[in-house]
Design an enzyme around this catalytic site. Structure first.
Site, PDB file in Angstrom:
ATOM      1  N   HIS A 261       2.514  18.147 -58.381  1.00  0.00           N
ATOM      2  CA  HIS A 261       1.718  16.929 -58.256  1.00  0.00           C
ATOM      3  C   HIS A 261       2.054  15.947 -59.367  1.00  0.00           C
ATOM      4  O   HIS A 261       2.876  16.242 -60.239  1.00  0.00           O
ATOM      5  CB  HIS A 261       0.223  17.261 -58.243  1.00  0.00           C
ATOM      6  N   TYR A 277      -2.962  14.127 -58.702  1.00  0.00           N
ATOM      7  CA  TYR A 277      -2.928  13.814 -57.266  1.00  0.00           C
ATOM      8  C   TYR A 277      -1.635  14.330 -56.646  1.00  0.00           C
ATOM      9  O   TYR A 277      -0.599  14.329 -57.296  1.00  0.00           O
ATOM     10  CB  TYR A 277      -3.068  12.295 -57.040  1.00  0.00           C
ATOM     11  N   THR A 278      -1.747  14.786 -55.397  1.00  0.00           N
ATOM     12  CA  THR A 278      -0.559  15.273 -54.700  1.00  0.00           C
ATOM     13  C   THR A 278      -0.151  14.258 -53.644  1.00  0.00           C
ATOM     14  O   THR A 278      -0.904  14.033 -52.686  1.00  0.00           O
ATOM     15  CB  THR A 278      -0.860  16.610 -53.984  1.00  0.00           C
ATOM     16  N   CYS A 433      -7.314  24.957 -52.423  1.00  0.00           N
ATOM     17  CA  CYS A 433      -7.547  23.699 -53.141  1.00  0.00           C
ATOM     18  C   CYS A 433      -8.795  23.036 -52.555  1.00  0.00           C
ATOM     19  O   CYS A 433      -8.890  22.844 -51.343  1.00  0.00           O
ATOM     20  CB  CYS A 433      -6.346  22.764 -53.009  1.00  0.00           C
TER      21      CYS A 433
HETATM   22  C1  FAD Z   1      -3.471  19.603 -58.345  1.00  0.00           C
HETATM   23  C2  FAD Z   1      -4.508  18.625 -57.873  1.00  0.00           C
HETATM   24  C3  FAD Z   1      -4.184  17.722 -56.856  1.00  0.00           C
HETATM   25  C4  FAD Z   1      -5.141  16.813 -56.401  1.00  0.00           C
HETATM   26  N1  FAD Z   1      -4.795  15.941 -55.411  1.00  0.00           N
HETATM   27  C5  FAD Z   1      -5.714  15.065 -54.951  1.00  0.00           C
HETATM   28  C6  FAD Z   1      -5.379  14.149 -53.899  1.00  0.00           C
HETATM   29  O1  FAD Z   1      -4.253  14.098 -53.411  1.00  0.00           O
HETATM   30  N2  FAD Z   1      -6.352  13.313 -53.462  1.00  0.00           N
HETATM   31  C7  FAD Z   1      -7.624  13.302 -54.009  1.00  0.00           C
HETATM   32  O2  FAD Z   1      -8.450  12.523 -53.553  1.00  0.00           O
HETATM   33  N3  FAD Z   1      -7.943  14.143 -55.022  1.00  0.00           N
HETATM   34  C8  FAD Z   1      -7.034  15.005 -55.512  1.00  0.00           C
HETATM   35  N4  FAD Z   1      -7.368  15.837 -56.559  1.00  0.00           N
HETATM   36  C9  FAD Z   1      -8.674  15.652 -57.249  1.00  0.00           C
HETATM   37  C10 FAD Z   1      -8.516  14.593 -58.367  1.00  0.00           C
HETATM   38  O3  FAD Z   1      -7.647  15.076 -59.383  1.00  0.00           O
HETATM   39  C11 FAD Z   1      -9.822  14.219 -59.082  1.00  0.00           C
HETATM   40  O4  FAD Z   1     -10.484  15.379 -59.471  1.00  0.00           O
HETATM   41  C12 FAD Z   1     -10.730  13.394 -58.187  1.00  0.00           C
HETATM   42  O5  FAD Z   1     -10.058  12.216 -57.756  1.00  0.00           O
HETATM   43  C13 FAD Z   1     -12.009  12.982 -58.947  1.00  0.00           C
HETATM   44  O6  FAD Z   1     -11.686  12.309 -60.126  1.00  0.00           O
HETATM   45  P1  FAD Z   1     -12.723  11.300 -60.789  1.00  0.00           P
HETATM   46  O7  FAD Z   1     -12.234  10.970 -62.158  1.00  0.00           O
HETATM   47  O8  FAD Z   1     -12.956  10.157 -59.900  1.00  0.00           O
HETATM   48  O9  FAD Z   1     -14.057  12.156 -60.841  1.00  0.00           O
HETATM   49  P2  FAD Z   1     -14.738  12.834 -62.122  1.00  0.00           P
HETATM   50  O10 FAD Z   1     -15.216  11.760 -63.029  1.00  0.00           O
HETATM   51  O11 FAD Z   1     -13.788  13.838 -62.665  1.00  0.00           O
HETATM   52  O12 FAD Z   1     -15.959  13.559 -61.447  1.00  0.00           O
HETATM   53  C14 FAD Z   1     -17.212  12.921 -61.298  1.00  0.00           C
HETATM   54  C15 FAD Z   1     -17.975  13.389 -60.084  1.00  0.00           C
HETATM   55  O13 FAD Z   1     -17.240  13.093 -58.908  1.00  0.00           O
HETATM   56  C16 FAD Z   1     -17.487  14.103 -57.943  1.00  0.00           C
HETATM   57  N5  FAD Z   1     -16.247  14.816 -57.638  1.00  0.00           N
HETATM   58  C17 FAD Z   1     -15.100  14.756 -58.333  1.00  0.00           C
HETATM   59  N6  FAD Z   1     -14.151  15.492 -57.749  1.00  0.00           N
HETATM   60  C18 FAD Z   1     -14.716  16.059 -56.678  1.00  0.00           C
HETATM   61  C19 FAD Z   1     -14.238  16.920 -55.659  1.00  0.00           C
HETATM   62  N7  FAD Z   1     -12.946  17.334 -55.625  1.00  0.00           N
HETATM   63  N8  FAD Z   1     -15.089  17.302 -54.682  1.00  0.00           N
HETATM   64  C20 FAD Z   1     -16.374  16.892 -54.694  1.00  0.00           C
HETATM   65  N9  FAD Z   1     -16.878  16.066 -55.628  1.00  0.00           N
HETATM   66  C21 FAD Z   1     -16.063  15.646 -56.592  1.00  0.00           C
HETATM   67  C22 FAD Z   1     -18.462  15.022 -58.511  1.00  0.00           C
HETATM   68  O14 FAD Z   1     -19.728  14.612 -58.134  1.00  0.00           O
HETATM   69  C23 FAD Z   1     -18.237  14.861 -59.979  1.00  0.00           C
HETATM   70  O15 FAD Z   1     -19.317  15.272 -60.706  1.00  0.00           O
HETATM   71  C24 FAD Z   1      -6.438  16.775 -56.996  1.00  0.00           C
HETATM   72  C25 FAD Z   1      -6.746  17.672 -58.017  1.00  0.00           C
HETATM   73  C26 FAD Z   1      -5.807  18.594 -58.457  1.00  0.00           C
HETATM   74  C27 FAD Z   1      -6.150  19.528 -59.572  1.00  0.00           C
HETATM   75  C1  HEM Z   2      -1.952  22.789 -78.671  1.00  0.00           C
HETATM   76  C2  HEM Z   2      -1.817  23.015 -77.378  1.00  0.00           C
HETATM   77  C3  HEM Z   2      -2.203  22.054 -76.296  1.00  0.00           C
HETATM   78  C4  HEM Z   2      -2.525  20.727 -76.349  1.00  0.00           C
HETATM   79  C5  HEM Z   2      -2.601  19.819 -77.567  1.00  0.00           C
HETATM   80  C6  HEM Z   2      -2.815  20.297 -74.998  1.00  0.00           C
HETATM   81  C7  HEM Z   2      -3.187  19.018 -74.639  1.00  0.00           C
HETATM   82  C8  HEM Z   2      -3.430  18.584 -73.367  1.00  0.00           C
HETATM   83  C9  HEM Z   2      -3.698  17.224 -72.990  1.00  0.00           C
HETATM   84  C10 HEM Z   2      -3.751  16.022 -73.911  1.00  0.00           C
HETATM   85  C11 HEM Z   2      -3.882  17.213 -71.645  1.00  0.00           C
HETATM   86  C12 HEM Z   2      -4.184  15.980 -70.736  1.00  0.00           C
HETATM   87  C13 HEM Z   2      -2.957  15.607 -69.942  1.00  0.00           C
HETATM   88  C14 HEM Z   2      -1.810  15.190 -70.835  1.00  0.00           C
HETATM   89  O1  HEM Z   2      -1.918  14.134 -71.497  1.00  0.00           O
HETATM   90  O2  HEM Z   2      -0.812  15.906 -70.871  1.00  0.00           O
HETATM   91  C15 HEM Z   2      -3.753  18.572 -71.181  1.00  0.00           C
HETATM   92  C16 HEM Z   2      -3.890  18.958 -69.860  1.00  0.00           C
HETATM   93  C17 HEM Z   2      -3.700  20.241 -69.433  1.00  0.00           C
HETATM   94  N1  HEM Z   2      -3.293  21.306 -70.175  1.00  0.00           N
HETATM   95 FE1  HEM Z   2      -2.983  21.339 -72.172  1.00  0.00          FE
HETATM   96  N2  HEM Z   2      -2.657  21.343 -74.163  1.00  0.00           N
HETATM   97  C18 HEM Z   2      -2.280  22.438 -74.912  1.00  0.00           C
HETATM   98  C19 HEM Z   2      -1.982  23.695 -74.455  1.00  0.00           C
HETATM   99  C20 HEM Z   2      -2.060  24.084 -73.159  1.00  0.00           C
HETATM  100  C21 HEM Z   2      -1.710  25.380 -72.671  1.00  0.00           C
HETATM  101  C22 HEM Z   2      -1.183  26.519 -73.532  1.00  0.00           C
HETATM  102  C23 HEM Z   2      -1.941  25.369 -71.344  1.00  0.00           C
HETATM  103  C24 HEM Z   2      -1.770  26.472 -70.347  1.00  0.00           C
HETATM  104  C25 HEM Z   2      -1.973  27.713 -70.635  1.00  0.00           C
HETATM  105  C26 HEM Z   2      -2.426  24.064 -70.972  1.00  0.00           C
HETATM  106  C27 HEM Z   2      -2.781  23.678 -69.703  1.00  0.00           C
HETATM  107  C28 HEM Z   2      -3.179  22.401 -69.359  1.00  0.00           C
HETATM  108  C29 HEM Z   2      -3.563  22.022 -68.023  1.00  0.00           C
HETATM  109  C30 HEM Z   2      -3.586  22.919 -66.779  1.00  0.00           C
HETATM  110  C31 HEM Z   2      -3.867  20.667 -68.058  1.00  0.00           C
HETATM  111  C32 HEM Z   2      -4.332  19.801 -66.894  1.00  0.00           C
HETATM  112  C33 HEM Z   2      -3.116  19.239 -66.230  1.00  0.00           C
HETATM  113  C34 HEM Z   2      -3.466  18.396 -65.024  1.00  0.00           C
HETATM  114  O3  HEM Z   2      -4.004  17.291 -65.209  1.00  0.00           O
HETATM  115  O4  HEM Z   2      -3.166  18.827 -63.912  1.00  0.00           O
HETATM  116  N3  HEM Z   2      -2.482  23.308 -72.109  1.00  0.00           N
HETATM  117  N4  HEM Z   2      -3.479  19.383 -72.242  1.00  0.00           N
END
Ligand code: FAD
Ligand code: HEM
Length: 467
Positions: A261, A277-278, A433
């Site tokens: 993603h 987002y994907t 998911c």
């Molecule tokens: C790998 C991955 C891929 C994704 N791909 C997509 C995509 O293609 N399209 C897409 O629309 N989203 C996708 N998401 C979800 C997306 O990343 C955000 O979590 C979503 O858009 C909400 O973000 P936000 O900052 O608006 O809400 P936030 O500020 O993070 O959340 C605030 C509030 O919004 C509501 N909310 C947030 N997320 C959800 C949810 N998933 N289900 C129900 N309520 C929710 C809840 O009430 C929550 O308390 C993906 C997530 C992951 C981890």
């Molecule tokens: C000192 C170590 C680390 C720091 C400072 C760090 C910092 C961060 C920061 C700033 C983000 C927000 C996205 C970005 O700007 O990249 C993030 C997201 C994330 N990190 Fe780390 N990280 C650390 C270690 C790790 C490790 C070891 C893992 C896994 C085991 C991990 C897993 C993730 C995941 C899953 C996300 C969310 C990614 C997404 O948005 O999909 N992180 N991290």
């Protein structure tokens, strides 16, 4: 004199493996992340899970940005003994070597090749014969080919004047052309035969080797945000938009391996917010990046930013991120459970599998939504299921269903998953998911059904993979 950097062994690091005391190794450097657990945007759980270990691979898979690298420096306490002087973590890149090896030539190509080779051998033999016999039957050939009266005057002496090389060339040309014509005729016959290659469109026929463009690198950068303009915004379901962004040129590809993603970042109320987002587009869709996004009124990035986007606005993207990089042959059977917008990573895999003539993976998708109008990408999913019934079966599940509804109603249960998903041990995986409530309940049920419990950071090898 510069201060000595403390060195630790893997054993030293291993004992710091709790919530109160969490160390880890990332690319040869040792970090004490205890004070960062609650601030980590990826969640405390992933750090606690990897505390005491070498977390380099998991760190790379998350596709961290430059911001993360800066923050890391604060928590660095030393380096791993014998690890060299590498200071920065390796950014995730779509390696060129990820392209699959060329496939075996198809049966049809094999036949053509055989005929071509036979013609070449025959030509070589003929050339030798021609050279050896001098005035034999083959001496007439040059005249036949060139139709040159001047040459026919003194056929014998003229042809005697030709050496092996000319003879070889002439004979090669004649036999090469003859071989080509014969092979073309044979190929036509093969294609015309009703039982061979004339399958109905939904049956997959292996095709000749082509590079897999879905795995190619492209515009995306894994650790730096770059911007793209929004060119289309369309409401496709309640609060859900299809957003189309334009790549820098019409031939550009995004460069996102299937299953991974991207991240979108924006400054909201003076704070940088990023979410994953994907895309529903892939490398086959040149010049565009297309997303389907559900916007929540209270959602920080969706309600606060994405929903308000206007055509022409520039949005920041980076990637690829994530532990899933799908390639044909990952497993034979996939059970997919998606809730709401959680369909997007599933759709990406479904599309890649169905559109790949050589992918015979069987997918059973359960797609849960509140109501019928919330179902996303329904037309596309139904079309794939209709066209590729051996690859895809779709089961829709609604919280509240209309009277005429023929799909499922209610929440996802263990019984439903047992019925629709492949059992454990038949080269199967389940991918999930969706909203956290659904994901946690499903994880528990799958473990009861015998699936191995996934860790907090998913790996491609997991039986239950969480996007
Ligand atoms: C790998 C991955 C891929 C994704 N791909 C997509 C995509 O293609 N399209 C897409 O629309 N989203 C996708 N998401 C979800 C997306 O990343 C955000 O979590 C979503 O858009 C909400 O973000 P936000 O900052 O608006 O809400 P936030 O500020 O993070 O959340 C605030 C509030 O919004 C509501 N909310 C947030 N997320 C959800 C949810 N998933 N289900 C129900 N309520 C929710 C809840 O009430 C929550 O308390 C993906 C997530 C992951 C981890
Ligand atoms: C000192 C170590 C680390 C720091 C400072 C760090 C910092 C961060 C920061 C700033 C983000 C927000 C996205 C970005 O700007 O990249 C993030 C997201 C994330 N990190 Fe780390 N990280 C650390 C270690 C790790 C490790 C070891 C893992 C896994 C085991 C991990 C897993 C993730 C995941 C899953 C996300 C969310 C990614 C997404 O948005 O999909 N992180 N991290």
């Amino acid at each position: 004199m510069a201060a000595e950097i403390p060195e630790f062994t893997a054993k030293d690091v291993a004992i710091h493996n709790s919530t109160e005391d969490a160390w880890m190794v990332i690319h040869g450097q040792v970090y004490n992340v205890t004070k960062y657990l609650n601030d980590h945007p990826g969640g405390a759980e992933v750090l606690i899970d990897t505390a005491g270990t070498d977390a380099s691979e998991a760190f790379d898979n998350a596709g961290h940005s430059e911001d993360a690298f800066e923050i890391m420096a604060e928590y660095r306490i030393g380096k791993l003994k014998g690890a060299g002087n590498r200071k920065t973590a390796k950014p995730v890149k779509v390696a060129a070597s990820a392209a699959p090896k060329p496939k075996e030539p198809s049966k049809a190509r094999g036949i053509t090749t055989t005929i071509g080779a036979t013609a070449a051998v025959a030509a070589l033999g003929a050339a030798g014969f021609y050279y050896a016999s001098g005035t034999g039957a083959f001496t007439a050939l040059p005249n036949l080919i060139f139709l040159n009266p001047a040459l026919s005057k003194n056929t014998v002496s003229r042809t005697r004047g030709l050496g092996f090389f000319e003879g070889f060339l002439l004979a090669s040309a004649v036999f090469g052309i003859a071989g080509g014509v014969v092979s073309q005729k044979i190929m036509k016959l093969l294609h015309a035969h009703p039982s061979f290659m004339n399958y109905p469109p939904h049956i997959k026929i292996p095709k000749a080797a082509k590079p897999n463009i879905l795995l190619q690198g492209g515009w995306l950068h894994s650790s730096t945000y770059q911007t793209l303009p929004l060119v289309k915004k369309e409401l496709v379901a309640p609060n859900t938009y299809r957003l189309v962004f334009e790549l820098p040129n019409p031939q550009a590809v995004l460069g996102l391996p299937i299953g991974q993603h991207i991240a979108i970042a924006a400054d909201i109320n003076g704070k940088s917010v990023s979410r994953s987002y994907t895309p529903v587009s892939n490398n086959a869709d040149k010049g565009v990046l297309e997303l389907v996004i559900k916007c929540y009124p209270q959602g920080l990035l969706t309600g606060g930013y994405l929903e308000k986007l206007q055509i022409g606005d520039e949005v920041k993207f980076r990637g690829p991120k994530g532990a899933m990089r799908y390639k044909r042959g990952l497993c034979k059977n996939i059970g997919m459970l998606a809730g709401g917008s959680g369909i997007t990573p599933m759709y990406q895999l479904i599309r890649a599998i169905c559109e790949d003539d050589q992918d015979t993976t069987k997918i059973s998708l359960i797609y849960a939504n509140r109501s019928e109008k919330d179902i996303l990408l329904r037309q596309e999913l139904d079309a794939f299921a209709r066209r590729y019934p051996k690859n895809l079966q779709v089961y829709y599940l609604l919280d509240s269903a209309p009277k005429s509804w023929t799909g499922g109603v209610g929440y996802v249960t263990k019984e439903l998953m047992a019925e629709r998903f492949p059992p454990v041990g038949v080269d199967s995986k389940v991918m999930i998911c969706g909203p956290p409530g659904m994901v946690n309940a499903a994880k528990k049920s799958l473990v009861e059904l015998g699936y191995k419990k996934p860790g907090s950071m998913s790996k491609m090898s997991d039986e239950v993979f969480l996007f």
